[in-house]
Design an enzyme around this catalytic site. Structure first.
Site, short mmCIF file in Angstrom:
data_model
loop_
_atom_site.label_atom_id
_atom_site.label_comp_id
_atom_site.label_asym_id
_atom_site.label_seq_id
_atom_site.Cartn_x
_atom_site.Cartn_y
_atom_site.Cartn_z
N LYS A 87 0.86 -1.20 0.00
CA LYS A 87 0.00 0.00 0.00
C LYS A 87 0.88 1.24 0.00
O LYS A 87 1.54 1.55 0.99
CB LYS A 87 -0.92 0.05 1.22
CG LYS A 87 -2.01 1.11 0.99
CD LYS A 87 -2.53 1.76 2.23
CE LYS A 87 -1.79 2.97 2.69
NZ LYS A 87 -1.82 4.16 1.83
N THR A 146 5.34 7.53 13.94
CA THR A 146 5.31 6.71 15.16
C THR A 146 3.89 6.45 15.64
O THR A 146 3.57 5.34 16.06
CB THR A 146 6.16 7.40 16.25
OG1 THR A 146 7.52 7.37 15.81
CG2 THR A 146 6.05 6.69 17.58
N GLY A 195 2.41 3.79 13.52
CA GLY A 195 3.10 2.52 13.81
C GLY A 195 2.63 1.91 15.12
O GLY A 195 2.45 0.69 15.23
N GLU A 210 9.45 0.87 10.92
CA GLU A 210 10.49 1.89 10.71
C GLU A 210 9.78 3.22 10.89
O GLU A 210 8.98 3.62 10.05
CB GLU A 210 11.06 1.79 9.28
CG GLU A 210 11.69 0.46 8.93
CD GLU A 210 13.05 0.27 9.59
OE1 GLU A 210 13.59 1.22 10.17
OE2 GLU A 210 13.56 -0.87 9.54
N CYS A 231 13.44 10.41 7.30
CA CYS A 231 13.31 9.94 8.68
C CYS A 231 14.59 10.15 9.46
O CYS A 231 14.56 10.40 10.66
CB CYS A 231 12.90 8.47 8.70
SG CYS A 231 14.02 7.43 7.75
N GLU A 241 9.04 15.68 15.69
CA GLU A 241 9.54 15.53 14.32
C GLU A 241 8.79 16.51 13.41
O GLU A 241 7.56 16.48 13.34
CB GLU A 241 9.30 14.10 13.84
CG GLU A 241 9.89 13.83 12.48
CD GLU A 241 9.61 12.43 11.98
OE1 GLU A 241 8.49 11.93 12.21
OE2 GLU A 241 10.50 11.84 11.36
P1 NAP Z 1 2.12 8.01 8.08
O1 NAP Z 1 1.08 9.06 8.09
O2 NAP Z 1 2.34 7.21 9.31
O3 NAP Z 1 1.77 7.07 6.85
C1 NAP Z 1 2.59 6.01 6.45
C2 NAP Z 1 1.77 5.00 5.70
O4 NAP Z 1 0.82 4.42 6.59
C3 NAP Z 1 0.96 5.63 4.56
O5 NAP Z 1 0.89 4.71 3.50
C4 NAP Z 1 -0.40 5.79 5.22
O6 NAP Z 1 -1.45 5.86 4.29
C5 NAP Z 1 -0.48 4.53 6.05
N1 NAP Z 1 -1.46 4.59 7.13
C6 NAP Z 1 -2.00 5.68 7.73
N2 NAP Z 1 -2.88 5.29 8.69
C7 NAP Z 1 -2.88 3.93 8.69
C8 NAP Z 1 -3.58 2.94 9.43
N3 NAP Z 1 -4.46 3.27 10.38
N4 NAP Z 1 -3.35 1.64 9.17
C9 NAP Z 1 -2.46 1.28 8.22
N5 NAP Z 1 -1.78 2.18 7.46
C10 NAP Z 1 -1.97 3.48 7.71
O7 NAP Z 1 3.53 8.63 7.68
P2 NAP Z 1 3.86 9.61 6.50
O8 NAP Z 1 3.40 10.97 6.87
O9 NAP Z 1 3.38 9.02 5.21
O10 NAP Z 1 5.45 9.54 6.46
C11 NAP Z 1 6.25 10.32 7.25
C12 NAP Z 1 6.70 9.53 8.47
O11 NAP Z 1 7.38 8.36 8.08
C13 NAP Z 1 7.71 10.31 9.30
O12 NAP Z 1 7.40 10.16 10.66
C14 NAP Z 1 9.02 9.65 8.98
O13 NAP Z 1 10.00 9.78 9.98
C15 NAP Z 1 8.59 8.23 8.80
N6 NAP Z 1 9.59 7.50 8.01
C16 NAP Z 1 10.38 6.58 8.65
C17 NAP Z 1 11.37 5.90 7.94
C18 NAP Z 1 12.27 4.89 8.63
O14 NAP Z 1 12.89 4.10 7.94
N7 NAP Z 1 12.37 4.89 9.94
C19 NAP Z 1 11.54 6.13 6.58
C20 NAP Z 1 10.72 7.06 5.96
C21 NAP Z 1 9.74 7.74 6.69
P3 NAP Z 1 -2.01 7.28 3.75
O15 NAP Z 1 -0.84 8.15 3.50
O16 NAP Z 1 -2.71 6.92 2.53
O17 NAP Z 1 -2.89 7.77 4.82
#
Ligand code: NAP
Length: 498
Positions: A179, A234, A237, A254, A288, A389
């Site tokens: 996804k 987080t 996650g 992650e 990240c 963050e």
């Molecule tokens: P996010 O809002 O947590 O979304 C990540 C993914 O999860 C998206 O595909 C999102 O879908 C999906 N999602 C949202 N709610 C969900 C739920 N209830 N159940 C299952 N999936 C769900 O994060 P983001 O804003 O896209 O990305 C930024 C974050 O990612 C930052 O915190 C960054 O630090 C972190 N990140 C971490 C790493 C690492 O390796 N540690 C690498 C890259 C990014 P939708 O977008 O369609 O809602």
């Protein structure tokens, strides 16, 4: 460059078949212009059901299930070649959809191909060791496929994060349901076309664009999904981990970071300035592992900060297709507004904005989601902008007195993803690398990556690791086999030999 060049059919990949989803549509934006690149239909929980059913069939099909590791490696090599062949289009697409510079997206695409090659090489060279016998038997461990695994990705580096999940999951013999993030589905859909054209058997990969709260949630809850690999924020996650606990399902997470970078008084200042800038402002800070909290030794604080501010003001901000640009737009206007709100908060909390602090005033950039590289100081480590963050081109800077003060401040964070240390003294650097709580530490370099080096976070930055030879084990389950070597009946039963 015309967006027509990169148009992707509005079709999801469900169990080997391409078809249009019938959910609501998402307008996928070009963040450099604010214009709609194209619309993409969102998939549904029913599509997840179908993808899981087809994935389970495909993973269980003897034509795939019974392949030996070196035979599965051939598929990964073919996919890597296909990514190389389609590299320029993928990179262009990613620059259009995420705003990242073309230089960077080309690197990400190359790393995606390298990821498939690396895991192919791991398959070619993997050993299954016998465990030392403690009795009259031989015993060994097998790594088996889990079946169907879910991969949920964020928007910041789609092609690289997709590859980082799909390659080891396939290498381990699974079917994968990916996804992509709602804002950036195009690269994942284009990558899936390359993968299927490379000959991957139908059903082993599904790509379902749509909302996290609908499609992502359905993947996590589905009883037929045996593992989820999630990269994102987080709080998302943590919610996934709760659901996984209910199912007793393994997850790898992650998550986010607020990574400290440290400049000691003996650092090579030019190197440290350049490294700090790259660590926070490349990818417009949407990384990240961005080095978003900078700690500078008190004795060099003012001089270092003056130099950093001067160089940061000179960083070219502009369209990712302009080869002079170093800082492209943020991924989406909503995200840019969130970043700007954090800078406003820093002002309210009494922070000094040393540079940036607004969108650029260049009229040519007015319609894009741009934000100037911003440096803030004068705030204590417990200020919200020093703890939360921001995920944008915003650096907070703090002084430190001595090593203990530094370690206390650096570790005063819920996160533990990465850290950077700039010094000529390798003994101090290694001591700090031990004392700072982080899954990854860079010394006199930052944000360099090797697919053969495990990557993961500690504390609220994640659970488990990706990459490295062990990366395949994260998508496998272990089976221990004992082979009896005795020619006699078990004496416990007292069965005489006839
Ligand atoms: P996010 O809002 O947590 O979304 C990540 C993914 O999860 C998206 O595909 C999102 O879908 C999906 N999602 C949202 N709610 C969900 C739920 N209830 N159940 C299952 N999936 C769900 O994060 P983001 O804003 O896209 O990305 C930024 C974050 O990612 C930052 O915190 C960054 O630090 C972190 N990140 C971490 C790493 C690492 O390796 N540690 C690498 C890259 C990014 P939708 O977008 O369609 O809602």
């Amino acid at each position: 460059m015309s967006p027509e060049y990169i148009r992707v059919p509005d079709e999801m990949l469900v169990g080997g078949k391409w078809r249009q989803a019938d959910g609501p549509t998402t307008q996928v934006l070009n963040p450099a212009t604010g214009q709609v690149l194209q619309t993409v239909s969102q998939s549904s929980a029913d599509d997840v059901d179908e993808a899981v059913a087809r994935g389970a069939e495909a993973a269980n099909d003897p034509a795939w299930r019974d392949l030996l590791p070196h035979q599965r490696a051939r598929y990964l090599h073919a996919i890597a070649d296909a990514i190389d062949a389609g590299a320029e289009r993928l990179a262009t697409l990613q620059t259009f959809n995420t705003g990242k510079t073309l230089h960077e997206t080309r690197g990400l695409v190359a790393s995606a191909a390298a990821t498939f090659r690396y895991f192919a090489a791991v398959l070619e060279t993997s050993d299954e060791a016998m465990t030392t016998s403690r009795g009259d038997y031989c015993t060994w461990v097998k790594h088996e496929a889990i079946g169907v695994v879910g991969a949920i990705a964020p928007w910041n580096s789609p092609v690289a994060s997709d590859a980082q999940k799909i390659a080891p999951a396939l290498a381990a013999g699974n079917a994968v349901i990916l996804k992509p993030a709602e804002w950036t589905p195009l690269v994942s859909l284009a990558l899936a076309r390359l993968i299927m054209d490379a000959g991957l058997p139908a059903g082993l990969l599904s790509v379902l664009p749509g909302r996290g709260s609908v499609v992502g949630d359905a993947i996590v809850r589905h009883p037929g999904v045996g593992k989820v690999s999630f990269t994102g924020g987080t709080s998302t996650g943590r919610g996934i981990a709760h659901l996984a606990a209910e199912k007793l399902m393994p997850v790898s997470l992650e998550l986010g970071g607020k990574s400290p970078t440290v400049v000691l008084e003996d650092a090579d200042i030019d190197q440290a300035v350049a490294g700090v800038m790259y660590g926070i402002f490349s990818s417009s800070g949407q990384s990240c592992i961005a080095g978003s909290r900078l700690f500078v030794a008190e004795s060099i604080y003012d001089d270092f900060l003056d130099r950093l501010v001067e160089c940061t003001r000179a960083l070219p901000v502009g369209d990712g297709f302009d080869s002079a640009s170093r800082v492209g737009p943020l991924v989406h206007p909503k995200h840019r507004d969130g970043v700007a709100a954090y800078v406003d908060l820093a002002r309210e909390e009494g922070g000094r904005i040393r540079c940036g602090g607004s969108a650029p005033d260049d009229p040519e950039l007015a319609d894009g989601s741009y934000y100037l590289p911003t440096i803030i100081d004068g705030l204590p480590n417990d200020a919200r902008v020093c703890q939360e963050e921001i995920f944008g081109p915003v650096l907070v800077v703090l002084p430190f007195r001595d090593e203990d003060d530094l370690v206390a401040q650096a570790n005063d964070s819920v996160y533990g993803l990465a850290a950077g240390v700039w010094t000529r003294d390798y003994r101090r650097a290694l001591r700090l690398a031990d004392r700072i709580e982080a899954g990854n530490v860079w010394i006199n370099t930052y944000k360099v990556f090797s697919i053969s080096t495990p990557f993961g976070g500690v504390k609220e930055s994640g659970l488990g690791t990706e990459k490295g030879r062990e990366g395949i084990a994260a998508y496998s389950r272990v089976k221990s086999v004992y082979l009896g070597m005795s020619a006699e009946p078990n004496p416990w039963a007292g069965v005489p030999r006839a």
